[in-house]
Every structure is written in structure tokens, then in C-alpha cells.
Design a protein around this motif. Structure first.
Motif, PDB file in Angstrom:
ATOM      1  N   ARG A 214      43.785  -7.940 -17.435  1.00 15.66           N
ATOM      2  CA  ARG A 214      42.447  -7.207 -18.033  1.00 15.66           C
ATOM      3  C   ARG A 214      40.836  -6.739 -17.976  1.00 15.66           C
ATOM      4  NH1 ARG A 214      45.075  -7.638 -23.885  1.00 15.66           N
ATOM      5  NH2 ARG A 214      47.085  -7.722 -23.163  1.00 15.66           N
ATOM      6  N   THR A 215      40.829  -7.921 -16.826  1.00 12.53           N
ATOM      7  CA  THR A 215      39.324  -7.787 -16.198  1.00 12.53           C
ATOM      8  C   THR A 215      38.985  -6.534 -14.665  1.00 12.53           C
ATOM      9  OG1 THR A 215      39.502  -9.300 -15.018  1.00 12.53           O
ATOM     10  CG2 THR A 215      38.933 -10.058 -16.684  1.00 12.53           C
ATOM     11  N   PRO A 216      37.870  -5.950 -14.981  1.00 13.91           N
ATOM     12  CA  PRO A 216      37.463  -4.883 -14.059  1.00 13.91           C
ATOM     13  C   PRO A 216      38.107  -5.527 -12.752  1.00 13.91           C
ATOM     14  CG  PRO A 216      35.726  -4.946 -15.427  1.00 13.91           C
ATOM     15  CD  PRO A 216      36.246  -6.095 -15.719  1.00 13.91           C
ATOM     16  N   LYS A 217      38.254  -4.849 -11.372  1.00 15.44           N
ATOM     17  CA  LYS A 217      38.523  -5.546 -10.286  1.00 15.44           C
ATOM     18  C   LYS A 217      36.867  -6.887  -9.932  1.00 15.44           C
ATOM     19  CE  LYS A 217      40.287  -1.861  -7.600  1.00 15.44           C
ATOM     20  NZ  LYS A 217      40.921  -0.927  -5.938  1.00 15.44           N
ATOM     21  N   GLY A 218      37.464  -8.219  -9.399  1.00 18.78           N
ATOM     22  CA  GLY A 218      36.543  -9.339  -9.616  1.00 18.78           C
ATOM     23  C   GLY A 218      35.404  -9.721 -10.647  1.00 18.78           C
ATOM     24  N   GLY A 219      36.887  -9.401 -11.917  1.00 21.66           N
ATOM     25  CA  GLY A 219      36.079  -9.829 -12.950  1.00 21.66           C
ATOM     26  C   GLY A 219      36.495 -10.978 -13.432  1.00 21.66           C
ATOM     27  N   VAL A 220      37.346 -11.538 -12.452  1.00 19.25           N
ATOM     28  CA  VAL A 220      37.364 -13.789 -13.115  1.00 19.25           C
ATOM     29  C   VAL A 220      36.193 -13.895 -13.143  1.00 19.25           C
ATOM     30  CG1 VAL A 220      39.699 -15.002 -12.880  1.00 19.25           C
ATOM     31  CG2 VAL A 220      40.547 -12.592 -12.630  1.00 19.25           C
ATOM     32  N   LYS A 221      36.374 -14.787 -13.933  1.00 24.24           N
ATOM     33  CA  LYS A 221      34.656 -15.048 -13.317  1.00 24.24           C
ATOM     34  C   LYS A 221      34.957 -16.757 -13.533  1.00 24.24           C
ATOM     35  CE  LYS A 221      32.372 -11.430 -13.719  1.00 24.24           C
ATOM     36  NZ  LYS A 221      31.642 -10.821 -12.373  1.00 24.24           N
ATOM     37  N   ASP A 222      34.280 -17.102 -12.784  1.00 22.19           N
ATOM     38  CA  ASP A 222      33.943 -19.016 -12.570  1.00 22.19           C
ATOM     39  C   ASP A 222      33.538 -20.298 -13.974  1.00 22.19           C
ATOM     40  OD1 ASP A 222      34.431 -21.424 -11.895  1.00 22.19           O
ATOM     41  OD2 ASP A 222      33.055 -21.827 -10.322  1.00 22.19           O
ATOM     42  N   ASP A 223      34.139 -19.354 -15.381  1.00 32.77           N
ATOM     43  CA  ASP A 223      33.518 -20.131 -16.206  1.00 32.77           C
ATOM     44  C   ASP A 223      34.079 -20.704 -17.061  1.00 32.77           C
ATOM     45  OD1 ASP A 223      35.647 -18.861 -16.897  1.00 32.77           O
ATOM     46  OD2 ASP A 223      34.696 -17.104 -17.705  1.00 32.77           O
ATOM     47  N   ASP A 224      33.295 -21.230 -18.229  1.00 34.13           N
ATOM     48  CA  ASP A 224      34.644 -22.315 -18.573  1.00 34.13           C
ATOM     49  C   ASP A 224      36.019 -22.260 -18.584  1.00 34.13           C
ATOM     50  OD1 ASP A 224      31.608 -23.608 -18.979  1.00 34.13           O
ATOM     51  OD2 ASP A 224      31.365 -22.398 -21.020  1.00 34.13           O
ATOM     52  N   ASN A 225      36.148 -21.276 -18.852  1.00 30.42           N
ATOM     53  CA  ASN A 225      37.400 -21.185 -19.083  1.00 30.42           C
ATOM     54  C   ASN A 225      38.295 -21.025 -17.535  1.00 30.42           C
ATOM     55  OD1 ASN A 225      38.233 -19.631 -21.769  1.00 30.42           O
ATOM     56  ND2 ASN A 225      36.939 -18.450 -21.004  1.00 30.42           N
ATOM     57  N   ALA A 226      37.831 -20.696 -17.071  1.00 29.30           N
ATOM     58  CA  ALA A 226      38.389 -21.047 -15.399  1.00 29.30           C
ATOM     59  C   ALA A 226      38.324 -22.669 -15.091  1.00 29.30           C
ATOM     60  CB  ALA A 226      37.504 -20.263 -14.613  1.00 29.30           C
ATOM     61  N   LYS A 227      37.364 -23.069 -15.706  1.00 30.04           N
ATOM     62  CA  LYS A 227      36.986 -24.558 -15.182  1.00 30.04           C
ATOM     63  C   LYS A 227      38.111 -25.306 -16.327  1.00 30.04           C
ATOM     64  CE  LYS A 227      32.011 -25.066 -13.263  1.00 30.04           C
ATOM     65  NZ  LYS A 227      32.419 -23.052 -12.741  1.00 30.04           N
ATOM     66  N   ALA A 228      38.363 -24.861 -17.205  1.00 29.37           N
ATOM     67  CA  ALA A 228      39.301 -25.434 -18.193  1.00 29.37           C
ATOM     68  C   ALA A 228      40.849 -25.699 -17.538  1.00 29.37           C
ATOM     69  CB  ALA A 228      39.134 -25.295 -20.015  1.00 29.37           C
ATOM     70  N   VAL A 229      41.227 -24.397 -16.919  1.00 28.60           N
ATOM     71  CA  VAL A 229      42.208 -23.857 -15.929  1.00 28.60           C
ATOM     72  C   VAL A 229      42.883 -25.088 -15.165  1.00 28.60           C
ATOM     73  CG1 VAL A 229      44.049 -22.517 -15.704  1.00 28.60           C
ATOM     74  CG2 VAL A 229      42.292 -21.288 -17.921  1.00 28.60           C
ATOM     75  N   THR A 230      41.572 -24.865 -14.138  1.00 30.33           N
ATOM     76  CA  THR A 230      41.515 -26.347 -13.434  1.00 30.33           C
ATOM     77  C   THR A 230      41.940 -27.026 -13.710  1.00 30.33           C
ATOM     78  OG1 THR A 230      39.805 -24.579 -11.991  1.00 30.33           O
ATOM     79  CG2 THR A 230      40.608 -26.661 -11.000  1.00 30.33           C
ATOM     80  N   LYS A 231      41.308 -28.033 -14.759  1.00 31.01           N
ATOM     81  CA  LYS A 231      40.989 -29.250 -15.623  1.00 31.01           C
ATOM     82  C   LYS A 231      42.373 -29.098 -15.583  1.00 31.01           C
ATOM     83  CE  LYS A 231      39.294 -31.974 -18.936  1.00 31.01           C
ATOM     84  NZ  LYS A 231      38.281 -32.543 -19.883  1.00 31.01           N
ATOM     85  N   ARG A 232      43.097 -29.261 -16.460  1.00 34.03           N
ATOM     86  CA  ARG A 232      44.644 -28.757 -16.567  1.00 34.03           C
ATOM     87  C   ARG A 232      45.351 -28.655 -15.219  1.00 34.03           C
ATOM     88  NH1 ARG A 232      41.819 -27.297 -20.312  1.00 34.03           N
ATOM     89  NH2 ARG A 232      42.542 -27.427 -22.351  1.00 34.03           N
ATOM     90  N   LEU A 233      45.371 -28.061 -14.656  1.00 32.62           N
ATOM     91  CA  LEU A 233      46.146 -28.110 -13.528  1.00 32.62           C
ATOM     92  C   LEU A 233      45.898 -29.130 -12.728  1.00 32.62           C
ATOM     93  CD1 LEU A 233      45.662 -23.953 -11.742  1.00 32.62           C
ATOM     94  CD2 LEU A 233      47.505 -25.213 -13.017  1.00 32.62           C
TER      95      LEU A 233
END
Length: 411
Positions: A214-233
Motif C-alpha cells: 500500500r506504499t507508493p513506488k519505492g515506499g518500503v523503507k529501511d526503517d525500524d520495521n524493516a530492521k525488525a523483520v530482518t532480525k526475525r529472518l
């Protein structure tokens, strides 16, 4: 004399024709509806249910269609305007939503058994506020675990993600078994794990989709959320059984079943495969834990879900068949073999399929997020991104890959 013989013969022929006509008239009262299935593993039970339905409804004949690669065949038939009367089609998928929006299905109402379902069972699948599906069962994804080994090592089912991390560390330090049974060579197998990482970090289905599609193009950001997901992977990285990078789904199931790994991230459908290995221990499942206790989730969607074609010549009979399938005593026959979570009130599930109840108890609740790809146009590349991130966790790279995946789907 000759004339009498001819008249007599004509009378016999006319009477015979009358009998045939009567027989044909009786036969014409029976209608045939086609039921298109996508559950080949449940064909035997479904056939038994169909036989029972036909006995109760002698005026309806069910043409039971089971074909290889059913999903592709169904898309072809829908494209050619050859829709079956009753269709097992997954309402979480984009093609279903498109068909429904285009008026290809009839609304599913009380006449089709809607009253037999638990409150809210159809809500996630509504299109423009209307319901076009009868979702009778669902699947769910979570973490299988070896109950015997957990007890032996003094381990407990984690209630938070921090406890999950600590659990993995304890298993690894013990060194006798790997924390996880993984199959990176079957990329789809960790789809649920990756989706649950986003769902638990974002607080649910909508939160996850707000960060992704649901974000605009290029809208997935390397923020705390992405870092938390990466940590789980990254929790999976180097924590699989020997050879997990090249392992297939069947290899991961076997590794878990023989005790080489104490946990298996997988869906409820894997229980049958695990049981076929005849493990020498008791096992269970738990939902993916969130940051706080009580914020756990499972992900899945309708499995045995039925729709009626808008072009069916026999809509009433088709709905009658749906109503029959949704009766508790009828779906009980299906559940007793399949064991998937059910939406129908009155099906006796208590004490059955205890191995998976740690996640199935959340089915058809707000803890049962619908597969995220329900708003995507495809998902295969997401699987590959999952595997690459598990192999080499890097939030910046994950975000880059996700934007490349999602951007073509965005306007």
C-alpha cells in the motif's frame, strides 16, 4: 387380417413409445451440476459426501471434477466463459476478487448455508461489501515443536519474540539438535514465516500491507520495521539442520520427524506429512510470537471455500449443495480426515488433532491474518527474497529487493 395385424403392431409401437417418453420425462427432472475441486487429497471423502447428497436429493446429479493443475485449468475455463456451477476457489486470491467484482459469482447467502458459519468468517473475503464465498475450512502457519525434547531441556513455548530468540539460543547451545528444520531449496516453505515477521512487527494484516503493497513506488523503507523483520529472518540463519540450504520440503519434514531439529516453521498441512514419518515423540505447534505477550499471530486463509457461478443454469440446486456441505454433521466427515480449522458451528473438534491446536485455535479470529498476497499480483519472487535474506540478512538489501518486487504492482 393383414390390416388388423398392422394396427395391432402400430398400437404396440405407440405404447412402447409412450413408455420411453414417460421414462425420458422422469429422467429430465434430474439436473446435473458440476463441482470443480482443488482438493485432490480429499477426493475420497468428498465423493462419499457427494454420494450421500445425491441419495438425499435424487433430482440432483453432481459431476465431480478433479484434474491435475486445477488452478491453471480453472483460470482457462473462466477465461473461456466455461465456469463450473460450484467452484472450490480461494477467496483471498486476486483472481477471485476480480471475478467477483466482474459479476462472475452469485452472492452466497442463507440459502447457501451462510447461517451455519461462525460470525465474521466471510468478512475478510467480501468484495465491495458483498459475500461470494462459503469458506468452510482454513489453513494456518506456525511453528511445530518437539514436545518431548522441550520438556527434557526445560524449554517452554515462547510468549514473546524475545523469548523465541532465547529459546533458539538454548537449543543451539545444547548442540544435540538444530533449532530449526528448514528447506531453503523449496523457497515457498518459508513464505508464512516471512509474512508473519511483517504481521507481528506491524500489528496485523493491515499494518503489514500498509508497509508493503500500500506504499507508493519505492515506499518500503529501511526503517525500524524493516530492521525488525530482518532480525526475525536472521533467527533462521545458520540455525537449520545440516544441509538446510539445499534441502527440500520433504527433507525438512524428515529432519524434524527424526529429531535432528526441534522446530519446523510450516503450515497445518504439514501435520499429515509429519505423521507419515511416525515420529517417536509428541509434537505441537505455536503461533508466531510478537513483541508483547498476547500479540502472537498465525497466517492463512480459506481452503475448502466454495462459490457459485453466475452463469449456472441451476443456481438453486448449486446453493442447495453448498448448504448441505455446510451442515455440521456433513463437514464433520471432512474434518475427521483433514483436521483443518473449520468455520462451521457445531463441528466437534475438541480433543482431535491436538498437534496443531496451538495455531488452529486462532483460525477465523483476529489473530488469523489472511495471506498477504491477497493484495498482491504475484508472490513467487517474495519467496526468493525470503531465502536470500535468510542466507545473508541485510535490511537495506531486503528493502531494495522488496521495492523491486512491489513497484510493478503499484500505480
Amino acid at each position: 387380417m393383414k390390416m388388423k395385424t398392422l394396427l395391432k403392431g402400430a398400437t404396440v409401437c405407440a405404447f412402447a413409445s409412450f413408455l420411453v417418453a414417460c421414462g425420458s420425462a422422469g429422467g429430465s427432472d434430474q439436473v446435473e451440476i458440476e463441482y470443480f475441486s482443488q482438493k485432490p487429497e480429499m477426493q475420497k471423502v468428498l465423493q462419499e459426501i457427494i454420494d450421500d447428497f445425491e441419495k438425499e436429493n435424487p433430482d440432483v446429479k453432481i459431476k465431480f471434477t478433479n484434474v491435475p493443475d486445477a488452478g491453471t485449468v480453472l483460470k482457462t475455463r473462466m477465461a473461456n466463459n466455461e465456469a463450473p456451477d460450484v467452484i472450490n476457489i480461494y477467496p483471498q486470491n486476486a483472481d477471485f476478487k476480480e471475478y467477483a467484482a466482474d459479476g462472475r459469482f452469485l452472492e452466497v447467502d442463507k440459502e447457501a448455508g451462510l447461517d451455519h458459519l461462525k460470525a465474521g468468517a466471510t468478512t475478510p473475503y467480501e468484495v465491495d461489501g458483498k459475500n461470494y464465498t462459503l469458506p468452510l475450512t482454513a489453513n494456518a502457519y506456525g511453528i511445530y515443536y518437539n514436545k518431548d525434547k522441550f520438556k527434557e531441556l526445560g524449554l517452554e513455548v515462547p510468549k514473546t519474540y524475545a523469548e523465541f530468540e532465547a529459546l533458539v539460543a538454548k537449543i543451539k547451545s545444547d548442540g544435540k539438535a538444530a533449532p530449526f528444520a528448514l528447506s531453503l531449496n523449496d523457497a515457498w516453505s518459508l513464505n508464512g514465516y516471512h509474512q508473519l515477521a511483517w504481521v507481528t512487527v506491524a500489528g496485523g494484516f493491515d499494518g503489514a500491507e500498509d508497509l508493503l503493497i500500500r506504499t507508493p513506488k519505492g515506499g518500503v523503507k529501511d526503517d525500524d520495521n524493516a530492521k525488525a523483520v530482518t532480525k526475525r529472518l536472521a533467527l533462521l540463519t545458520d540455525n537449520g539442520q545440516k544441509g538446510f540450504a539445499g534441502a527440500l520440503y520433504a527433507d525438512a519434514v524428515a529432519s524434524f520427524a527424526v529429531g535432528d531439529a526441534l522446530m519446523l516453521p510450516q503450515g497445518t498441512w504439514a501435520a499429515t506429512a509429519v505423521n507419515q514419518q511416525d515420529p517417536a515423540f509428541e509434537y505441537g505447534m505455536f503461533a508466531f510470537p510478537g513483541d508483547k505477550e498476547g500479540s502472537e499471530f498465525t497466517v492463512g486463509a480459506a481452503d475448502l471455500a466454495l462459490s457459485v457461478s453466475a452463469t449456472s443454469k441451476h443456481p438453486q440446486e448449486s446453493k442447495k449443495f453448498l448448504e448441505y456441505l455446510s451442515r455440521p454433521e456433513v463437514l464433520q466427515k471432512y474434518y475427521d480426515v483433514d483436521g483443518s480449522p473449520v468455520s462451521v458451528e457445531g463441528v466437534k473438534t475438541e480433543g482431535k488433532f491436538k498437534e496443531t491446536e496451538g495455531v488452529t485455535k486462532y483460525a477465523f479470529t483476529d489473530k488469523h491474518a489472511v495471506w498477504l498476497q491477497s493484495e498482491w499480483q504475484s508472490e513467487d519472487e517474495f519467496w526468493n527474497i525470503t531465502v536470500e535474506t535468510v542466507k545473508k540478512p541485510d535490511s537495506a538489501e531486503l528493502v531494495k529487493d522488496l521495492n523491486a518486487f512491489f513497484d510493478p504492482m503499484k500505480k
